[in-house]
Design an enzyme around this catalytic site. Structure first.
Site, PDB file in Angstrom:
ATOM      1  CB  CYS A 112      -0.893   0.020   1.238  1.00 16.68           C
ATOM      2  SG  CYS A 112      -2.017  -1.382   1.321  1.00 16.68           S
ATOM      3  N   GLY A 117      -0.253   0.064  -4.977  1.00  9.95           N
ATOM      4  CA  GLY A 117      -1.576  -0.521  -4.781  1.00  9.95           C
ATOM      5  C   GLY A 117      -2.553   0.052  -5.778  1.00  9.95           C
ATOM      6  CG  ASN A 147       2.983   0.383   3.260  1.00 13.32           C
ATOM      7  OD1 ASN A 147       4.084   0.834   2.956  1.00 13.32           O
ATOM      8  ND2 ASN A 147       2.580  -0.787   2.848  1.00 13.32           N
ATOM      9  N   GLY A 148       1.477  -1.963   5.468  1.00 12.23           N
ATOM     10  CA  GLY A 148       2.112  -3.040   6.230  1.00 12.23           C
ATOM     11  C   GLY A 148       1.095  -4.101   6.574  1.00 12.23           C
ATOM     12  CE1 TYR A 192       7.859  -5.756  -9.691  1.00  9.99           C
ATOM     13  CE2 TYR A 192       6.634  -6.039  -7.646  1.00  9.99           C
ATOM     14  CZ  TYR A 192       6.654  -5.897  -9.017  1.00  9.99           C
ATOM     15  OH  TYR A 192       5.487  -5.887  -9.728  1.00  9.99           O
TER      16      TYR A 192
END
Ligand code: SF4
Length: 488
Positions: free
Chosen positions: A21, A47, A122-123, A262
């Site tokens: 995210c 995302g 995020n996570g 990535y």
């Protein structure tokens, strides 16, 4: 025979770990919502399933959450006008916990006894189920299946006196990975878990504080990079300025090394390093460790491109674009006939015959997850006339799932967990296959190699050594063989 539907954006033909995210926030700027929409647009790679913005207008909160891309939902004047106020936070979602539904789209918002509270995460909280069950049994009612919602309930039910004390009380009960941007009527908070697994940076836009997952989101609005939110740090911005708290016991960082491989955009600087530079260094390390007898170095675009440039530099070989990527994807197609082979992969990639015909090709990709794309890309390169194909992978074998906010297949579906390098080379039909070593990856990311006692990064998807407890996983799948090594 039923025709197959292929979604070019989300299909299994896209054989990567899916990004997690992206979060963004602007404190005290008249254009807060428009700036947040731009920031989210720059973070779209993190995302693509849904996006949301919550704004605050003198204590009154406005919420817009939509399925789909930022550009499809947050570009109209009407939407931005509805998001009144001089503070806003936003979120791009790729669901890792909780099903893909509007009630799980963030930022989440709740009216608490201490006023309105919005949060973007995020996570992944690795003990969220356990905390949720405990909260439920004491009467909490949940609105979503998102792991993030437990934070709101912990905050609301905390016995501490002030808002910040309650926030600290809540995050101390969470395990796993979290980079959070949260907002009340008076303040904005940026916070990272004790190990700093996911990134979060602070910027300055014309005197207004900005939080963003990556620096590319600061660049799009012309904000100045100030610094990272440090691992384990809680940064509070209010009309009094910026304050910093350290609510966790000090532990060595474990930033996600896959951000460099990535996830993060190559033009971002995360964890103090420019992502493009690290990816090129990865390619040079790979050339040193596993040179290829080849005529040309070809990336699997886009994610393999910087590493391929580094590989070409490191091996003194020409670099060329032997595969062209179609960027205009985003639609669902019906496969018209069985005669059109590998349509899924061809929606995104096509061989550039002039470059490949008669050549020994060193093909560079960032990772292999299920192996489905590699198989098809190699076949495409061979059909274009390549004399030999030597595959080089810019990361170690991906053998374990991620539980820190990245959508990964089960371990049993990860091809490197099931096959040796030799078996995999035969399976994808290459003349040779080599991966970067874990030490090589660490060297490219600025370390002296992997310290087995105190590794500097989270690398669990390559090593199976998870840096935090995986409480939910162990509770619900006690037979899963996972190792939590609390070396830090
Ligand atoms: Fe990153 Fe892999 Fe760790 Fe997940 S398991 S946080 S993808 S290094």
């Amino acid at each position: 025979m039923p025709r197959r539907l292929i979604d070019a954006r989300f299909s299994s033909e896209d054989d990567h770990f899916h990004d997690e995210c992206g979060v963004f926030g602007v404190f005290r700027n008249a254009g807060a919502s428009a700036l947040t929409a731009l920031g989210l647009h720059a973070l779209q790679h993190r995302g693509q399933e849904a996006a949301g913005i919550v704004s605050c207008d003198r204590g009154s909160f406005r919420i817009e959450r939509h399925m789909g891309l930022v550009g499809d939902n947050f570009t109209s004047q009407d939407v931005i006008a509805r998001l009144r106020g001089d503070c806003a936070i936003g979120h791009n979602r790729y669901s890792t916990t909780g099903e893909p539904a509007l009630h799980n789209v963030q930022p989440l918002f709740a009216e608490t006894a201490m006023g309105g509270f919005a949060v973007a995460h995020n996570g992944n909280i690795t003990n969220a189920r356990k905390v949720r069950e405990a909260l439920r049994s004491s009467g909490s009612i949940f609105q979503s299946t998102s792991d993030t919602e437990v934070l709101i309930h912990l905050l609301a039910t905390s016995a501490k006196a002030t808002f910040i004390e309650r926030f600290v009380d809540a995050i101390r009960q969470l395990e796993g990975a979290f980079a959070l941007v949260a907002m009340t009527a008076q303040m904005m908070i940026g916070c990272r878990d004790a190990l700093g697994i996911r990134p979060l940076v602070i910027g300055d836009y014309e005197g207004s504080f900005v939080f963003a997952s990556e620096t590319c989101a600061l660049d799009i609005i012309g904000a100045r990079f100030v610094r990272d939110v440090e691992p384990g740090e809680l940064v509070i911005v209010s009309d009094r300025g910026l304050e910093s708290l350290r609510p966790f016991p000090d532990r060595p960082d474990r930033f996600c090394v896959f951000e460099y491989v990535y996830f993060a955009r190559p033009d971002s600087t995360v964890g103090g390093r420019n992502v493009y530079d690290v990816r090129k260094a990865i390619g040079r390390e790979l050339a040193r460790e596993a040179p290829a007898l080849a005529d040309v170095v070809v990336p699997v675009p886009d994610s393999g491109t910087p590493a391929a440039i580094g590989f070409a530099e490191g091996s003194n070989l020409p670099f060329d674009l032997g595969i062209i990527r179609n960027h205009y994807v985003g639609r669902t197609f019906i496969e018209p006939s069985d005669q059109i082979r590998h349509m899924g992969v061809k929606l995104k990639h096509n061989a550039n015959r002039n470059i490949l015909a008669g050549k020994r090709v060193a093909l560079v990709d960032d990772s292999i997850v299920r192996g489905t794309t590699s198989l098809k890309i190699v076949e495409m390169v061979r059909e274009a006339g390549a004399a030999e194909v030597h595959m080089r992978i810019a990361s170690p074998p991906t053998t374990d799932s991620c539980f820190y906010g990245v959508d990964t297949p089960e371990k049993s579906k990860l091809i490197a967990a099931r096959m040796s390098v030799e078996e995999l080379a035969r399976y994808i039909r290459v003349d040779s296959l080599a991966y970067l070593s874990i030490d090589g990856l660490y060297r490219a990311a600025g370390a002296d190699g992997r310290d087995a006692v105190a590794p500097r990064y989270c690398d669990a998807c390559f090593t199976g050594e998870y840096p935090t407890p995986l409480t939910d996983r162990e509770m619900h799948e006690p037979h899963a063989q996972l190792s939590f090594l609390e070396k830090a």
